[in-house]
Write an enzyme that holds these catalytic residues in place. Sequence first.
Site, PDB file in Angstrom:
ATOM      1  N   VAL A  26      -3.345   6.088   3.276  1.00 44.85           N
ATOM      2  CA  VAL A  26      -2.366   5.900   2.346  1.00 44.85           C
ATOM      3  C   VAL A  26      -1.605   7.318   2.340  1.00 44.85           C
ATOM      4  O   VAL A  26      -0.481   7.417   2.317  1.00 44.85           O
ATOM      5  CB  VAL A  26      -2.880   5.608   0.849  1.00 44.85           C
ATOM      6  CG1 VAL A  26      -1.971   5.986  -0.020  1.00 44.85           C
ATOM      7  CG2 VAL A  26      -3.516   4.494   0.797  1.00 44.85           C
ATOM      8  N   TYR A  27      -2.170   8.376   2.389  1.00 43.74           N
ATOM      9  CA  TYR A  27      -1.617   9.591   2.630  1.00 43.74           C
ATOM     10  C   TYR A  27      -0.713   9.599   3.885  1.00 43.74           C
ATOM     11  O   TYR A  27       0.382  10.022   3.780  1.00 43.74           O
ATOM     12  CB  TYR A  27      -2.527  11.015   2.658  1.00 43.74           C
ATOM     13  CG  TYR A  27      -1.934  12.280   2.788  1.00 43.74           C
ATOM     14  CD1 TYR A  27      -1.380  13.078   1.624  1.00 43.74           C
ATOM     15  CD2 TYR A  27      -1.855  12.878   4.437  1.00 43.74           C
ATOM     16  CE1 TYR A  27      -0.947  14.244   1.911  1.00 43.74           C
ATOM     17  CE2 TYR A  27      -1.414  14.144   4.441  1.00 43.74           C
ATOM     18  CZ  TYR A  27      -0.953  14.529   3.204  1.00 43.74           C
ATOM     19  OH  TYR A  27      -0.393  15.923   3.483  1.00 43.74           O
ATOM     20  N   VAL A  28      -1.195   9.321   5.048  1.00 47.13           N
ATOM     21  CA  VAL A  28      -0.432   9.424   6.385  1.00 47.13           C
ATOM     22  C   VAL A  28       0.814   8.443   6.323  1.00 47.13           C
ATOM     23  O   VAL A  28       2.041   8.834   6.627  1.00 47.13           O
ATOM     24  CB  VAL A  28      -1.430   8.580   7.542  1.00 47.13           C
ATOM     25  CG1 VAL A  28      -0.643   8.456   8.648  1.00 47.13           C
ATOM     26  CG2 VAL A  28      -2.474   9.607   7.863  1.00 47.13           C
ATOM     27  N   SER A  42       2.355   7.854   3.503  1.00 48.63           N
ATOM     28  CA  SER A  42       3.319   8.693   2.557  1.00 48.63           C
ATOM     29  C   SER A  42       4.304   9.598   3.341  1.00 48.63           C
ATOM     30  O   SER A  42       5.384   9.781   3.001  1.00 48.63           O
ATOM     31  CB  SER A  42       2.725   9.402   1.154  1.00 48.63           C
ATOM     32  OG  SER A  42       1.873  10.380   1.512  1.00 48.63           O
TER      33      SER A  42
END
Length: 249
Positions: free
Chosen positions: A153-155, A157
């Site tokens: 999810v961070y990647v 974003s």
Amino acid sequence: MSDKQVVLITGGLTGIGRASAIAFATLGANVVVAGRRDAAGKTLAEELRSLGAEAEFVNTDVRREDDVRALVDRTVELFGRLDVAVNNAGTEGRPSPITDQTAQTYADTFDTNVLGVILSMKHEVRVMQAQGSGSIVNISSTYGHEGAAGAAVYVASKHAVEGITKSVALEVAGSGIRVNAVAPGPTDTGMLTRFTGTPENKAALVTEVPMRRLGLPKELADAIVYIASERASYITGHILNVDGGHSAN
């Protein structure tokens, strides 16, 4: 109106944002820092003033358009224009396997890392188009163009931040506005400590960096100052990797 450069930094209270505020202030800029903690914000503004800068803290949640609009308008009210915007506000979210992710963990990450950048750029561009000049620097990550197990999810974003950067750079290229991103590798900040979770995980991350060390917030700030400046006047739509060689692997 002062001829000093006017700089706005979101997520300016810690880590790379704080280091950038100090770097711009040291160079004589007027600086507006945004964040969500009043005491820390007021303390930082006082520190920037001690360096000779005019500085202001504005409590801002970049997930809320009314906050972002008010932040940009307050900057112009104080200093007459907006020369540089550093969109640094971000969150690591909740790194964990994809099977543990939920609609809420997605929203918690994307509302800050993606929506926050979109809303910030919307209002920064509004002002910069009217004045016919400006430089925007978004903060991405090496994970903005690489993958990382356990951090989908961070990647995602940060991939979005890089796509937004390139797209808006093309939109405004003829209006005197440059839009770039700086992509830090592992940098010695509180966010990295939270992201890695343990000293062992942090040490393992260092082994993936060819220079075999973490970056320093000041090193990232120096890169941000450079790409925001007229010394980079023919650079737009670029992702500047500041990662100890990580992206060269």
